[in-house]
Design an enzyme around this catalytic site. Structure first.
Site, PDB file in Angstrom:
ATOM      1  N   GLU A  87       0.864  -1.277   0.019  1.00  0.00           N
ATOM      2  CA  GLU A  87      -0.307   0.071  -0.052  1.00  0.00           C
ATOM      3  C   GLU A  87       0.813   1.373   0.103  1.00  0.00           C
ATOM      4  O   GLU A  87       0.374   2.343  -0.532  1.00  0.00           O
ATOM      5  CB  GLU A  87      -0.875   0.030   1.051  1.00  0.00           C
ATOM      6  CG  GLU A  87      -2.200  -0.945   1.010  1.00  0.00           C
ATOM      7  CD  GLU A  87      -1.714  -2.429   1.387  1.00  0.00           C
ATOM      8  OE1 GLU A  87      -2.466  -3.190   1.213  1.00  0.00           O
ATOM      9  OE2 GLU A  87      -0.681  -2.598   1.823  1.00  0.00           O
ATOM     10  N   HIS A 156      -9.659  -5.813  10.437  1.00  0.00           N
ATOM     11  CA  HIS A 156     -10.220  -5.552   9.129  1.00  0.00           C
ATOM     12  C   HIS A 156     -11.733  -4.766   9.387  1.00  0.00           C
ATOM     13  O   HIS A 156     -12.649  -4.816   8.477  1.00  0.00           O
ATOM     14  CB  HIS A 156     -10.478  -6.941   8.597  1.00  0.00           C
ATOM     15  CG  HIS A 156      -9.169  -7.552   8.181  1.00  0.00           C
ATOM     16  ND1 HIS A 156      -8.752  -8.497   8.845  1.00  0.00           N
ATOM     17  CD2 HIS A 156      -8.126  -7.405   7.072  1.00  0.00           C
ATOM     18  CE1 HIS A 156      -7.547  -9.096   8.583  1.00  0.00           C
ATOM     19  NE2 HIS A 156      -7.284  -8.128   7.322  1.00  0.00           N
TER      20      HIS A 156
END
Length: 358
Positions: A87, A156
């Site tokens: 990322e 998450h």
């Protein structure tokens, strides 16, 4: 990553600004949030060759949630770029591309993973326009699912609305319906500033009615404008993303008990539509804020502050805040449900605000 887990979800029902107040009265068909996002990306990429999509599994796999389905075949690998699991790397590349006039759309498989890239989002994208005295524009969109899904644990399930909304230089959008998703994503891509676009995984397969106007390629929603989903006179309920649906269900239950709730879909977290919120509170004299994120320093806290500062004299009851539990998200399903706001929580809060027994 999460691709194998997410496949189970795919079997489910899955340029001029227009008024944000339009409802669904002229709806001609239904569209899922997934298809709304896909069509918005497709149309903006077709209209502007500077727009490109980059992220993990966006190309060959057609997106971890199939948002980018068909785009690789149509636009090729130069505009739909599969990246390694890095990322920080591909977000930095995207910000650099935006510096040079391109319009990247960066997809995070979940916004929890944006933490790996937060230096690029905050220090590079959000601050460069100000630090360059307006000489550098950063037209980039960071998008992906935000908040709780189902059974994916604390790492998450985090809602980042309040995190990113606290940073000057960013615009933060959180769509609920297909109309929101389509109109706000188009607005985000066209905007000259960095936009954090917070989707919800559990909404991707939900279908909503859409009008011919929404399906038009010129359709676009204004950033910074909330939508009154349901008018009422007894209590104002503010919500965003998945919680808008919960608020509307709560309003139906409250109506059966003689309480008329006004439901505001925030749509835009930064800038926040303070005028619409305060105008509603001055009419109903009561406020309930709803969000999935943590209660401390949350979006609801900012709304409360705005109402106290601007409409305190109109309040007939203390403001009620409904938020996620102040703990990392549990993995066990029964505990997960307790950690996320439910319809009954909103109903009880609204009844308390109206001095009804709960």
């Amino acid at each position: 990553m999460l691709g194998i887990i997410r496949q189970k979800a795919f079997g489910q029902r899955i340029r001029p600004a227009v008024s944000a107040w339009r409802g669904y009265s002229s709806a001609a068909k239904e569209m899922t949030v997934r298809d709304a996002l896909n069509s918005a990306l497709d149309e903006e990429m077709s209209a502007d060759p500077k727009v490109f999509l980059m992220g993990e599994e966006v190309g060959e796999y057609q997106g971890a949630y199939k948002i980018s389905k068909g785009l690789l075949d149509k636009y090729g690998p130069e505009r739909v770029l599969d990246t390694p699991i890095t990322e920080a790397g591909f977000t930095g590349i995207g910000v650099g591309a935006a510096y040079h006039g391109l319009k990247p759309v960066i997809e995070f498989m979940t916004f929890n993973f944006s933490m790996q890239a937060i230096d690029h989002i905050i220090n590079s994208a959000a601050k460069s326009n100000y630090m360059s005295a307006g000489q550098i524009s950063v037209p980039i969109v960071f998008r992906g699912p935000n908040g709780a899904a189902a059974g994916v644990g604390a790492q998450h399930s985090h809602c980042y609305a309040a995190w990113y909304a606290s940073c000057p230089g960013l615009k933060v959008l959180a769509p609920y319906s297909s109309e929101d998703a389509r109109g706000l994503l188009k607005a985000a891509i066209r905007d000259p500033d960095p936009v954090v676009f917070l989707e919800n995984e559990l909404l991707y397969g939900e279908a909503f009615p859409v009008s011919a106007e929404v399906l038009d390629s010129s359709f676009c929603l204004p950033i910074g404008k909330a939508k009154i989903e349901k008018e009422g006179k007894d209590v104002t309920i503010t919500a965003f993303s998945k919680m808008v649906g919960y608020a509307l269900k709560a309003a139906e239950i409250l109506a059966k008990e003689g309480i008329s709730a006004e439901v505001i879909n925030l749509r835009s977290i930064r800038p926040l539509d303070r005028n619409t919120i305060n105008a509603s509170v001055r009419k109903t004299n009561r406020l309930v804020t709803v969000e999935e994120g943590f209660p401390q320093h949350g979006v609801g806290a900012e709304i409360c502050a705005s109402v106290v500062e601007e409409s305190f004299g109109y309040l007939d009851a203390p403001v009620e805040r409904i938020a996620g539990a102040d703990v990392p998200m549990p993995y066990a399903a029964n505990l997960e449900r307790l950690a996320v706001p439910q319809v009954e929580d909103i109903v009880r809060a609204a009844k308390r605000a109206c001095y009804r027994s709960v």
